[in-house]
Enzyme design. Structure first.
Site, mmCIF file in Angstrom:
data_model
loop_
_atom_site.group_PDB
_atom_site.id
_atom_site.type_symbol
_atom_site.label_atom_id
_atom_site.label_comp_id
_atom_site.label_asym_id
_atom_site.label_seq_id
_atom_site.Cartn_x
_atom_site.Cartn_y
_atom_site.Cartn_z
ATOM 1 N N GLN A 190 8.048 36.189 40.957
ATOM 2 C CA GLN A 190 8.967 36.703 41.980
ATOM 3 C C GLN A 190 10.283 37.184 41.373
ATOM 4 O OE1 GLN A 190 8.858 34.593 45.944
ATOM 5 N NE2 GLN A 190 8.554 32.861 44.572
ATOM 6 N N ASP A 194 1.622 33.238 26.617
ATOM 7 C CA ASP A 194 1.299 31.988 27.317
ATOM 8 C C ASP A 194 2.338 30.936 26.946
ATOM 9 O OD1 ASP A 194 0.284 29.688 28.384
ATOM 10 O OD2 ASP A 194 -1.633 29.771 27.331
ATOM 11 N N ALA A 226 7.321 30.139 34.714
ATOM 12 C CA ALA A 226 7.351 28.703 34.986
ATOM 13 C C ALA A 226 6.059 28.293 35.668
ATOM 14 C CB ALA A 226 8.531 28.345 35.896
ATOM 15 N N TYR A 227 5.763 27.013 35.591
ATOM 16 C CA TYR A 227 4.679 26.432 36.380
ATOM 17 C C TYR A 227 5.321 26.049 37.706
ATOM 18 C CZ TYR A 227 0.789 23.305 37.534
ATOM 19 O OH TYR A 227 -0.279 22.690 38.141
ATOM 20 N N THR A 228 5.007 26.789 38.776
ATOM 21 C CA THR A 228 5.726 26.588 40.049
ATOM 22 C C THR A 228 4.842 26.023 41.168
ATOM 23 O OG1 THR A 228 5.310 28.899 40.623
ATOM 24 C CG2 THR A 228 7.440 28.399 39.600
ATOM 25 N N ASP A 277 16.505 22.945 42.540
ATOM 26 C CA ASP A 277 17.102 21.832 43.294
ATOM 27 C C ASP A 277 16.179 20.605 43.272
ATOM 28 O OD1 ASP A 277 15.311 23.433 44.891
ATOM 29 O OD2 ASP A 277 15.898 22.237 46.630
ATOM 30 N N TYR A 305 6.754 18.301 39.180
ATOM 31 C CA TYR A 305 7.368 19.624 38.935
ATOM 32 C C TYR A 305 8.851 19.451 38.621
ATOM 33 C CZ TYR A 305 9.653 24.035 40.275
ATOM 34 O OH TYR A 305 10.443 25.153 40.309
ATOM 35 N N LYS A 357 10.894 20.347 35.147
ATOM 36 C CA LYS A 357 12.017 21.297 35.094
ATOM 37 C C LYS A 357 13.259 20.630 34.490
ATOM 38 C CE LYS A 357 12.154 24.963 36.382
ATOM 39 N NZ LYS A 357 11.816 26.256 35.705
ATOM 40 N N TRP A 388 14.160 27.430 46.895
ATOM 41 C CA TRP A 388 13.389 28.102 47.957
ATOM 42 C C TRP A 388 13.325 29.617 47.753
ATOM 43 C CZ3 TRP A 388 14.418 25.721 53.481
ATOM 44 C CH2 TRP A 388 14.316 24.331 53.419
HETATM 45 N N1 LIG Z 1 9.697 29.493 43.721
HETATM 46 C C1 LIG Z 1 10.683 28.691 44.112
HETATM 47 O O1 LIG Z 1 10.792 28.339 45.292
HETATM 48 C C2 LIG Z 1 11.702 28.223 43.109
HETATM 49 C C3 LIG Z 1 12.698 27.343 43.543
HETATM 50 C C4 LIG Z 1 13.660 26.920 42.621
HETATM 51 C C5 LIG Z 1 13.609 27.349 41.320
HETATM 52 N N2 LIG Z 1 12.598 28.177 40.928
HETATM 53 C C6 LIG Z 1 12.554 28.575 39.516
HETATM 54 O O2 LIG Z 1 12.768 29.970 39.403
HETATM 55 C C7 LIG Z 1 12.050 30.493 38.292
HETATM 56 C C8 LIG Z 1 11.210 31.670 38.722
HETATM 57 O O3 LIG Z 1 10.342 31.231 39.758
HETATM 58 P P1 LIG Z 1 9.543 32.220 40.701
HETATM 59 O O4 LIG Z 1 9.791 31.801 42.093
HETATM 60 O O5 LIG Z 1 9.773 33.621 40.277
HETATM 61 O O6 LIG Z 1 8.061 31.730 40.324
HETATM 62 P P2 LIG Z 1 6.695 32.493 40.327
HETATM 63 O O7 LIG Z 1 6.707 33.623 41.289
HETATM 64 O O8 LIG Z 1 5.636 31.448 40.426
HETATM 65 O O9 LIG Z 1 6.695 33.130 38.873
HETATM 66 C C9 LIG Z 1 6.494 32.352 37.736
HETATM 67 C C10 LIG Z 1 5.689 33.190 36.778
HETATM 68 O O10 LIG Z 1 5.417 32.388 35.636
HETATM 69 C C11 LIG Z 1 4.116 32.687 35.240
HETATM 70 N N3 LIG Z 1 3.471 31.633 34.465
HETATM 71 C C12 LIG Z 1 2.879 30.496 34.898
HETATM 72 N N4 LIG Z 1 2.335 29.851 33.872
HETATM 73 C C13 LIG Z 1 2.585 30.597 32.765
HETATM 74 C C14 LIG Z 1 2.270 30.468 31.399
HETATM 75 N N5 LIG Z 1 1.547 29.436 30.942
HETATM 76 N N6 LIG Z 1 2.682 31.415 30.545
HETATM 77 C C15 LIG Z 1 3.390 32.486 30.987
HETATM 78 N N7 LIG Z 1 3.712 32.683 32.265
HETATM 79 C C16 LIG Z 1 3.313 31.737 33.147
HETATM 80 C C17 LIG Z 1 3.339 32.897 36.517
HETATM 81 O O11 LIG Z 1 2.195 33.610 36.218
HETATM 82 P P3 LIG Z 1 0.961 33.687 37.240
HETATM 83 O O12 LIG Z 1 1.468 34.588 38.322
HETATM 84 O O13 LIG Z 1 -0.111 34.279 36.424
HETATM 85 O O14 LIG Z 1 0.727 32.306 37.726
HETATM 86 C C18 LIG Z 1 4.346 33.630 37.367
HETATM 87 O O15 LIG Z 1 4.181 35.025 37.267
HETATM 88 C C19 LIG Z 1 11.247 29.315 37.727
HETATM 89 O O16 LIG Z 1 11.957 28.744 36.670
HETATM 90 C C20 LIG Z 1 11.192 28.337 38.874
HETATM 91 O O17 LIG Z 1 11.042 27.004 38.437
HETATM 92 C C21 LIG Z 1 11.663 28.650 41.796
#
Ligand SMILES: NC(=O)c1ccc[n+]([C@@H]2O[C@H](COP(=O)([O-])OP(=O)(O)OC[C@H]3O[C@@H](n4cnc5c(N)ncnc54)[C@H](OP(=O)(O)O)[C@@H]3O)[C@@H](O)[C@H]2O)c1
Length: 303
Positions: free
Chosen positions: A24, A48, A72-74, A114, A137, A141, A162
């Site tokens: 995202q 990876d 990230a692993y989300t 958070d 998770y 983090k 979120w």
């Molecule tokens: N989503 C939330 O609500 C949220 C909230 C707070 C903080 N964050 C943080 O914000 C950051 C970005 O999150 P986001 O919402 O953009 O998450 P996201 O949409 O899940 O994107 C994370 C990306 O990381 C990739 N990924 C997963 N495992 C991987 C691996 N082994 N090697 C390389 N890439 C890998 C995923 O690939 P695939 O698509 O192939 O799985 C995905 O494209 C992260 O650090 C997350 O912890 C997110």
């Protein structure tokens, strides 16, 4: 970046390595960072993050001036069953990126969550509030944050919450899908946080980068980056569906919707350190949501 060359000055664009480019935030970053450098966009297939050797090789090949770790692993619930994989990607990989950034003199920008907090507060969490993750998770983090500090790299760690957008897996798209399928949706009303559009978070990151990498390096540290206001998931669902008469949205408690991972009841992040340091604030979450839903549909992710 200016490189002296025979009495003239050649401007060389910095290389920017982005991980998680299909995610995202990563998807938005790749587009918004393009004016600021040569973006090397990597995703799970090309880098990876569970593979330490692959991380080292990718960084040494690209020689970036800036690394933005949006991968990230989300999968919060699945992490309860795959804690080792979550730790490898969220805990170990950021530390390796930090070590490589330090070796190159590069800047690292990383995102955290958070969910490092226990959610027992009722007022916004400052950066220095004690972390006490309630699920695998969040623990992974937090480990990543600490590994970056231990690396000694010039790094910004941006905690947010979120995240949603028009691509990927997120609450906005889930609620829209359920609304098309059901007459009634039940939504948890006793967890409070702040929804954040991925594009707003990426744009804020790029605004920071726009000040120049030395300025970013000088401001290295931990910051809370979030829209203003607060909401429950129920409030968020209501804002997504607006005045539509169907489906009916019914508030429920967390106890009525058990999940494998425990979620903090409260995760609002205090953003005053970010504002004082970088000189801007993000919009109210409802304003950002309105902009998101009014924006053109995002293309599906590439294979
Ligand atoms: N989503 C939330 O609500 C949220 C909230 C707070 C903080 N964050 C943080 O914000 C950051 C970005 O999150 P986001 O919402 O953009 O998450 P996201 O949409 O899940 O994107 C994370 C990306 O990381 C990739 N990924 C997963 N495992 C991987 C691996 N082994 N090697 C390389 N890439 C890998 C995923 O690939 P695939 O698509 O192939 O799985 C995905 O494209 C992260 O650090 C997350 O912890 C997110």
């Amino acid at each position: 970046m200016s490189i002296p060359s025979g009495g003239t000055s050649v401007t060389r664009r910095p290389t920017i390595l982005v991980t998680g480019a299909q995610g995202q935030i990563g998807y938005e970053l790749v587009r918004l960072l393009a004016p600021h450098g040569d973006v090397v966009a990597t995703d799970r297939a090309t880098l990876d993050l569970a593979d330490p050797d692959a991380i080292v090789a990718a960084v040494r090949r690209a020689k970036p001036a800036l690394i933005v770790n949006a991968g990230a692993y989300t999968a919060v619930d699945l992490a309860e069953r795959e804690p080792a994989l979550a730790r490898a990607i969220n805990g170990r990989a950021p530390g390796i990126l930090g070590e490589e950034a330090k070796r190159l003199g590069a800047v690292l920008i990383h995102y955290s969550t958070d969910y490092v907090f226990d959610g027992t507060r009722t007022t916004p969490y400052p950066e220095d509030a004690p972390a006490a993750p309630q699920n695998a998770y969040g623990a992974s983090k937090l480990e990543g944050e600490r590994a970056i500090v231990a690396s000694g790299a010039h790094a910004l760690v941006l905690r947010t919450s979120w995240v949603y957008g028009l691509r990927g897996r997120n609450f906005l798209l889930t609620i829209r899908r359920l609304a098309a399928e059901r007459e009634e949706i039940t939504v948890v009303a006793d967890q409070t946080g702040v929804p954040n559009w991925s594009r707003v978070l990426a744009a804020a990151t790029v605004r920071i980068v726009g000040a120049g990498l030395p300025a970013v390096a000088e401001r290295a540290g931990l910051y809370h980056l979030s829209c203003t206001g607060q909401a429950s998931w129920y409030d968020f669902a209501r804002a997504i569906l607006g005045d539509a008469p169907r489906p009916r949205i019914v508030p429920i408690t967390t106890a009525e919707y058990p999940t494998p991972a425990r979620r903090p009841a409260y995760g609002v992040l205090a953003t005053s350190r970010f504002t004082a340091t970088f000189g801007f604030t993000l919009p109210d979450w409802r304003e950002a949501l309105a902009s998101c839903v009014a924006s053109p549909a995002a293309p599906p992710r590439s294979a």
